[in-house]
Design a protein around this motif. Structure first.
Motif, PDB file in Angstrom:
ATOM      1  N   HIS A  71       0.812  -1.227   0.000  1.00 48.88           N
ATOM      2  CA  HIS A  71       0.000   0.000   0.000  1.00 48.88           C
ATOM      3  C   HIS A  71       0.842   1.273   0.000  1.00 48.88           C
ATOM      4  O   HIS A  71       0.324   2.367   0.192  1.00 48.88           O
ATOM      5  CB  HIS A  71      -0.964  -0.021   1.189  1.00 48.88           C
ATOM      6  CG  HIS A  71      -2.043  -1.039   1.019  1.00 48.88           C
ATOM      7  ND1 HIS A  71      -1.911  -2.337   1.447  1.00 48.88           N
ATOM      8  CD2 HIS A  71      -3.246  -0.965   0.403  1.00 48.88           C
ATOM      9  CE1 HIS A  71      -2.999  -3.012   1.120  1.00 48.88           C
ATOM     10  NE2 HIS A  71      -3.831  -2.210   0.488  1.00 48.88           N
ATOM     11  N   CYS A  92      -8.353   2.504   0.254  1.00 48.84           N
ATOM     12  CA  CYS A  92      -8.007   1.441  -0.690  1.00 48.84           C
ATOM     13  C   CYS A  92      -9.148   0.438  -0.799  1.00 48.84           C
ATOM     14  O   CYS A  92      -9.823   0.153   0.181  1.00 48.84           O
ATOM     15  CB  CYS A  92      -6.744   0.729  -0.230  1.00 48.84           C
ATOM     16  SG  CYS A  92      -6.176  -0.504  -1.421  1.00 48.84           S
ATOM     17  N   CYS A  94      -8.508  -2.508  -2.835  1.00 51.66           N
ATOM     18  CA  CYS A  94      -7.877  -3.602  -3.570  1.00 51.66           C
ATOM     19  C   CYS A  94      -8.462  -4.939  -3.110  1.00 51.66           C
ATOM     20  O   CYS A  94      -9.174  -5.001  -2.105  1.00 51.66           O
ATOM     21  CB  CYS A  94      -6.359  -3.564  -3.376  1.00 51.66           C
ATOM     22  SG  CYS A  94      -5.783  -4.125  -1.765  1.00 51.66           S
ATOM     23  N   CYS A  97      -7.757  -5.748   0.510  1.00 49.25           N
ATOM     24  CA  CYS A  97      -8.551  -4.950   1.456  1.00 49.25           C
ATOM     25  C   CYS A  97     -10.010  -5.412   1.482  1.00 49.25           C
ATOM     26  O   CYS A  97     -10.629  -5.451   2.539  1.00 49.25           O
ATOM     27  CB  CYS A  97      -8.454  -3.466   1.106  1.00 49.25           C
ATOM     28  SG  CYS A  97      -6.866  -2.739   1.544  1.00 49.25           S
ATOM     29  N   TRP A 121      -7.307   0.963   3.553  1.00 49.31           N
ATOM     30  CA  TRP A 121      -6.349   0.128   4.237  1.00 49.31           C
ATOM     31  C   TRP A 121      -5.925   0.755   5.558  1.00 49.31           C
ATOM     32  O   TRP A 121      -5.859   1.973   5.649  1.00 49.31           O
ATOM     33  CB  TRP A 121      -5.105  -0.031   3.328  1.00 49.31           C
ATOM     34  CG  TRP A 121      -3.967  -0.744   3.971  1.00 49.31           C
ATOM     35  CD1 TRP A 121      -3.809  -2.089   4.146  1.00 49.31           C
ATOM     36  CD2 TRP A 121      -2.812  -0.144   4.546  1.00 49.31           C
ATOM     37  NE1 TRP A 121      -2.611  -2.340   4.780  1.00 49.31           N
ATOM     38  CE2 TRP A 121      -1.983  -1.183   5.044  1.00 49.31           C
ATOM     39  CE3 TRP A 121      -2.402   1.181   4.710  1.00 49.31           C
ATOM     40  CZ2 TRP A 121      -0.765  -0.925   5.673  1.00 49.31           C
ATOM     41  CZ3 TRP A 121      -1.194   1.420   5.349  1.00 49.31           C
ATOM     42  CH2 TRP A 121      -0.386   0.362   5.827  1.00 49.31           C
TER      43      TRP A 121
END
Ligand SMILES: [Zn+2]
Length: 213
Positions: A71, A92, A94, A97, A121
């Protein structure tokens, strides 16, 4: 047998617990193994060579966790002060996450995945938010500068980070005992050996508990 808990034994108990629970301790790389690992990074095909080198250096000398590397934002770098700031929160969504947020909801009925995702995150603990000087060596400093220049092409995923470390370890014939967390343990051991006292070491590593130091 009665067991009176004296204040003096508390430290010993914690110390014993730390000794028995920190399995990664055994996997700390020696200076020689760490140099071999870095050397092996250069033998990987581009751009894996640079990616592996950045990951190994920043984990093995500055103690960043895999999740923190995945990150990493260039905005975390203060170029004047030569520091990296691990923040309390970095927005975040992603895959990692999203999986973590979903897992969080299984322990808390009142929490929706969307809500859990708004806090992602975030680093492992509150103590993990910290300021890390990266000008400890010219090698590290240059590596962080190169990383910033190549940032857009850098693969920011947890699994890629594991794979790069594994590739370097295989190339160096150190396989089986090298993974991101053992590099973090290597960083801690390196700084302790260099004479960094427990409290500054705790701040550098972002440990919640001084017993770990
Ligand atoms: Zn993420």
């Amino acid at each position: 047998m009665s067991h009176h808990k004296q204040p003096g034994t508390e430290w010993a108990d914690r110390h014993r617990q730390a000794l028995t629970t920190r399995h990664t301790h055994e996997d700390v790389l020696t200076d020689r193994q760490f140099e071999l690992l870095l050397e092996a990074c250069s033998a990987l095909p581009a751009p894996l060579d640079f990616e592996a080198r950045f990951i190994c250096l920043i984990a093995g000398r500055l103690g960043l966790r895999a999740g923190e590397i995945a990150h990493f934002q260039t905005a975390w770098v203060n170029w004047n002060r030569r520091t990296i700031r691990i923040p309390q929160h970095e927005p975040c969504q992603c895959g990692y996450c999203r999986r973590q947020a979903k897992q969080e909801t299984t322990h808390n009925d009142d929490l929706s995945t969307t809500e859990a995702l708004t806090s992602r995150w975030h680093p492992k603990t509150v103590a993990s938010a910290r300021l890390i000087p990266f000008d400890l060596s010219l090698r590290l400093e240059l590596c962080v500068e190169r990383f910033a220049n190549r940032y857009d092409a850098f693969p920011r995923s947890r699994s890629t980070i594991n794979r790069r470390v594994q590739a370097a370890a295989d190339e160096a014939n150190l396989s089986g005992r090298v993974y991101p967390h053992c590099l973090r343990a290597t960083a801690a051991s390196y700084h302790a050996y260099k004479g960094v006292a427990p409290v500054p070491l705790q701040a550098l590593m972002g440990w919640s508990d001084l017993a770990t130091a």
